[in-house]
Design a protein around this motif. Structure first.
Motif, PDB file in Angstrom:
ATOM      1  N   GLN A  76       0.827  -1.206   0.000  1.00 18.00           N
ATOM      2  CA  GLN A  76       0.000   0.000   0.000  1.00 18.00           C
ATOM      3  C   GLN A  76       0.861   1.255   0.000  1.00 18.00           C
ATOM      4  O   GLN A  76       0.510   2.266  -0.633  1.00 18.00           O
ATOM      5  N   PHE A  77       1.981   1.214   0.702  1.00 18.76           N
ATOM      6  CA  PHE A  77       2.862   2.370   0.805  1.00 18.76           C
ATOM      7  C   PHE A  77       3.690   2.572  -0.463  1.00 18.76           C
ATOM      8  O   PHE A  77       3.904   3.705  -0.919  1.00 18.76           O
ATOM      9  N   ALA A  78       4.161   1.463  -1.085  1.00 16.60           N
ATOM     10  CA  ALA A  78       5.142   1.563  -2.168  1.00 16.60           C
ATOM     11  C   ALA A  78       4.522   1.654  -3.558  1.00 16.60           C
ATOM     12  O   ALA A  78       5.139   2.218  -4.470  1.00 16.60           O
ATOM     13  N   VAL A  79       3.323   1.084  -3.742  1.00 14.02           N
ATOM     14  CA  VAL A  79       2.734   1.017  -5.084  1.00 14.02           C
ATOM     15  C   VAL A  79       1.459   1.865  -5.127  1.00 14.02           C
ATOM     16  O   VAL A  79       0.495   1.566  -4.422  1.00 14.02           O
ATOM     17  N   PRO A  80       1.424   2.913  -5.932  1.00 18.55           N
ATOM     18  CA  PRO A  80       0.229   3.765  -5.999  1.00 18.55           C
ATOM     19  C   PRO A  80      -0.853   3.132  -6.867  1.00 18.55           C
ATOM     20  O   PRO A  80      -0.583   2.374  -7.793  1.00 18.55           O
ATOM     21  N   GLN A  81      -2.094   3.468  -6.549  1.00 19.87           N
ATOM     22  CA  GLN A  81      -3.213   3.026  -7.384  1.00 19.87           C
ATOM     23  C   GLN A  81      -3.227   3.844  -8.673  1.00 19.87           C
ATOM     24  O   GLN A  81      -3.031   5.052  -8.656  1.00 19.87           O
ATOM     25  N   VAL A  82      -3.485   3.165  -9.791  1.00 24.06           N
ATOM     26  CA  VAL A  82      -3.565   3.858 -11.074  1.00 24.06           C
ATOM     27  C   VAL A  82      -4.999   3.944 -11.589  1.00 24.06           C
ATOM     28  O   VAL A  82      -5.279   4.653 -12.543  1.00 24.06           O
ATOM     29  N   LEU A  83      -5.904   3.211 -10.942  1.00 21.84           N
ATOM     30  CA  LEU A  83      -7.304   3.244 -11.353  1.00 21.84           C
ATOM     31  C   LEU A  83      -8.186   3.364 -10.132  1.00 21.84           C
ATOM     32  O   LEU A  83      -8.122   2.525  -9.230  1.00 21.84           O
ATOM     33  N   LYS A  84      -8.968   4.418 -10.090  1.00 23.55           N
ATOM     34  CA  LYS A  84      -9.941   4.580  -9.014  1.00 23.55           C
ATOM     35  C   LYS A  84     -11.334   4.580  -9.637  1.00 23.55           C
ATOM     36  O   LYS A  84     -11.637   5.413 -10.484  1.00 23.55           O
ATOM     37  N   PRO A  85     -12.187   3.625  -9.245  1.00 23.19           N
ATOM     38  CA  PRO A  85     -13.506   3.485  -9.862  1.00 23.19           C
ATOM     39  C   PRO A  85     -14.307   4.768  -9.788  1.00 23.19           C
ATOM     40  O   PRO A  85     -14.292   5.489  -8.779  1.00 23.19           O
ATOM     41  N   GLN A  86     -15.039   5.037 -10.844  1.00 17.41           N
ATOM     42  CA  GLN A  86     -15.808   6.271 -10.931  1.00 17.41           C
ATOM     43  C   GLN A  86     -17.064   6.230 -10.072  1.00 17.41           C
ATOM     44  O   GLN A  86     -17.472   7.241  -9.498  1.00 17.41           O
ATOM     45  N   PHE A  87     -17.694   5.047  -9.979  1.00 15.26           N
ATOM     46  CA  PHE A  87     -18.991   4.971  -9.314  1.00 15.26           C
ATOM     47  C   PHE A  87     -18.923   4.240  -7.978  1.00 15.26           C
ATOM     48  O   PHE A  87     -19.416   4.728  -6.970  1.00 15.26           O
ATOM     49  N   TRP A  88     -18.335   3.044  -7.944  1.00 18.05           N
ATOM     50  CA  TRP A  88     -18.280   2.266  -6.701  1.00 18.05           C
ATOM     51  C   TRP A  88     -17.025   1.418  -6.709  1.00 18.05           C
ATOM     52  O   TRP A  88     -16.717   0.760  -7.700  1.00 18.05           O
ATOM     53  N   GLY A  89     -16.307   1.422  -5.594  1.00 20.54           N
ATOM     54  CA  GLY A  89     -15.096   0.625  -5.502  1.00 20.54           C
ATOM     55  C   GLY A  89     -14.989  -0.053  -4.151  1.00 20.54           C
ATOM     56  O   GLY A  89     -15.618   0.368  -3.166  1.00 20.54           O
ATOM     57  N   VAL A  90     -14.190  -1.096  -4.088  1.00 28.19           N
ATOM     58  CA  VAL A  90     -13.946  -1.793  -2.831  1.00 28.19           C
ATOM     59  C   VAL A  90     -13.278  -0.829  -1.854  1.00 28.19           C
ATOM     60  O   VAL A  90     -12.255  -0.227  -2.182  1.00 28.19           O
ATOM     61  N   PRO A  91     -13.833  -0.656  -0.656  1.00 25.39           N
ATOM     62  CA  PRO A  91     -13.197   0.261   0.307  1.00 25.39           C
ATOM     63  C   PRO A  91     -11.929  -0.347   0.901  1.00 25.39           C
ATOM     64  O   PRO A  91     -11.689  -1.553   0.823  1.00 25.39           O
TER      65      PRO A  91
END
Length: 587
Positions: A494-509
């Motif tokens: 979680q610290f070292a690898v950034p997210q490149v896709l964040k869902p527009q409508f609903w995503g896993v919290p």
């Protein structure tokens, strides 16, 4: 697919053809290529011909989720899990399985909202890990549905018999002595139930949903009645005392291992929520309806299951629980409440019918989408223009399910279903993490792959230690070490690898914690299954790979794209100038 897509079907074909000529490899479904996933799947969807109508709302999905889960597994698996593995702690087994199912449901929901097409896990894994992983998973899913429906149909015979006071195994099943044990009891009632439901789901999805809602409401009333009777008429001493003093006693008669073994067995009870995600193509408002329908149904069902497990444990000592029809037979020994056995048999029969309806709706849509990819004959992908349902897939799987339910014993079916289901849910948990952190050509996928491999390996070591190492300090040390290492892996990733896709409508919290915990729990429950289950699973997986190599890889949509093949039944327009990229499609 809605009406707006009709007018653009020709332009989609044109764009596809132009892209094939310019860059043949563009349409290979590469892992992490998610920018225009929905457009790709929409284009592939045209292979079904007619469209499935968008008629379902959130209450339909909750009804389908409840109908798919409540009734089947709880009436089929509770008896075996409580008597042989967990005892009264079956309540905790259901709670653990419910948590595992809810975490997996979050992963399914993110995919279903972002890609509202039929196909469930097959579609999600195809766009994330590619065709081969999707085919293995899809084959397991379809097989799980077929086997679980066959098991549930045979259980229907048992409960129907108890509802009218008949021993179904003696009166309604025909024993063929020349066949091996486990395959020698012929059940024609199970076959009839499967074939009748097959006709119903071929006719209409909406009408099937309404029938499911009516039966589910009746069934919930019966379940609440069972819970109330169990808590008011049962005895708390049954939670700690077996009928035979020689048997292990206490709330945990077989220890913590028994609780988790029971959780793995009753996980069949949660098959059904994933069928809701396969209906995404027929949902009016996916961004709102799917999260409510999938997660809501899992939460409601988990509460009901825990209460039903507690009710059964109060009614009978665990060593007296019947393994085939536990709830109805729990009342047979009582003079004043003997009639309840018949009532429970009727209620369970309703629940089993709803479960089969939902499961058969889901399995047909899985096979329909697999057919769109040509990894199985595209005949399965056809949607009937009159009924707007995948009639070919529904009929084929209905006949196959009926054939298996005719002769295969319940116990053989249950173990194979559990291992396949847990494997699929494990794959979906991996896919949702990979999809969030990897984009082809933009990020280095090996950071995420290394995390998933190391995390899975840690979960396997934890599971093997739990199952094989005798109690003592070394076992405790290894378990604690694996837990700390697993948490450290998640935190570091979680610290070292950034997210490149964040869902527009609903995503896993709480990404990546929730899908990681889901992966860990699925691996752990997989380790609770017996050796014959793995043997059968290995044989089936080997056959699946063989089919893929000999047929699917040559006939698939991806293979056509990589060989510059275009379907012959598509009339191709004149192509524009080579420099004109206005209608280009990127996948």
């Amino acid at each position: 697919m809605d009406e707006n897509h009709h007018g653009s079907s020709f332009s989609n074909i044109r764009a596809y053809s132009l892209a094939l000529i310019q860059t043949p490899k563009r349409f290979a479904l590469r892992a992490g290529s998610v920018a225009t996933t929905y457009e790709e799947m929409t284009r592939i969807r045209t292979r079904s011909g007619s469209n499935m109508q968008k008629t379902l709302r959130w209450y339909d999905l909750i009804g389908l989720g409840l109908g798919g889960m409540v009734g089947a597994g709880v009436f089929v698996t509770t008896g075996r899990a409580a008597r042989l593995y967990a005892g009264p702690s079956i309540v905790l087994s259901y709670a653990i399985s419910g948590l595992c199912a809810l975490l997996s449901a979050f992963c399914y929901t993110e995919f279903a909202v972002d890609m509202p097409v039929a196909g469930g896990a097959f579609s999600y894994l195809r766009v994330t890990f590619g065709e081969f992983a999707a085919f293995i998973t899809g084959a397991n899913l379809v097989t799980d549905y077929v086997l679980s429906n066959a098991a549930i149909a045979r259980s229907f015979t048992a409960y129907l018999g108890t509802s009218i006071g008949i021993d179904s195994s003696q009166k309604w099943r025909i024993t063929i002595h020349g066949l091996p044990d486990g395959f020698n009891q012929i059940d024609f009632i199970a076959v009839a139930v499967i074939l009748i439901i097959t006709v119903c789901i071929c006719y209409s999805t909406k009408e099937s949903s309404m029938l499911n809602i009516v039966l589910t409401i009746l069934h919930i009333v019966f379940i609440l009645f069972i819970i109330i009777i169990g808590f008011t008429k049962g005895d708390w001493k049954n939670f700690v005392e077996p009928s035979d003093p020689k048997k292990p006693n206490g709330f945990f008669p077989y220890g913590a291992t028994g609780v988790f073994n029971g959780a793995a067995m009753v996980y069949l009870s949660y098959i059904g929520y994933d069928a809701v995600s396969t209906m995404a193509e027929e949902v009016r408002n996916p961004t709102k309806d799917i999260p409510i329908g999938v997660s809501g149904s899992v939460v409601i069902v988990t509460v009901l299951y825990c209460l039903m497990g507690a009710s059964l444990s109060k009614l009978l000592p665990y060593d007296m629980i019947d393994t085939e029809a536990p709830f109805s037979t729990a009342f047979q020994g009582s003079k004043s409440w003997g009639w309840m056995s018949n009532v429970v048999g009727v209620g369970a029969s309703f629940g089993i019918l709803t479960s089969i309806i939902v499961a058969m709706l889901g399995q047909a849509r899985y096979l329909c989408v697999i057919g769109r990819s040509n990894v199985v004959p595209s005949w399965f992908a056809k949607v009937n223009p009159k009924t707007s349902t995948p009639v070919n897939a529904s009929a084929f799987l209905g006949i196959l399910t009926a054939a298996i339910s005719l002769f295969t014993d319940l116990n053989i079916l249950l173990n194979l279903v559990s291992i396949g289901t847990l494997f699929v849910f494990y794959m979906v948990g991996n896919a949702v993490i990979y999809r969030r952190y990897v984009t082809a050509g933009v990020t280095n996928p090996w950071h995420t792959r290394l995390f998933l491999l190391c995390f899975t390996f840690t979960a396997i070591i934890f599971t093997l230690t739990w199952q094989l190492v005798p109690p003592g300090k070394p076992k405790v040390f290894i378990l604690v070490a694996c837990t700390v290492i697993a948490f450290a892996f998640i935190q570091l990733f979680q610290f070292a690898v950034p997210q490149v896709l964040k869902p527009q409508f609903w995503g896993v919290p709480l990404m990546p914690w929730i899908p990681s915990i889901s992966i860990f729990l699925n691996v752990f429950l997989l380790g609770s299954l017996d050796k014959p289950s793995y043997v059968r699973f290995g044989i089936f997986s080997g056959l699946t790979v063989l089919v893929y190599l000999l047929y699917s890889v040559h006939a698939s949509f991806d293979a056509e794209g990589n060989r510059n093949f275009v379907r012959k039944d598509v009339e191709m327009p004149n192509f524009p100038d080579e420099n004109d990229h206005g209608d280009d499609v990127h996948v």
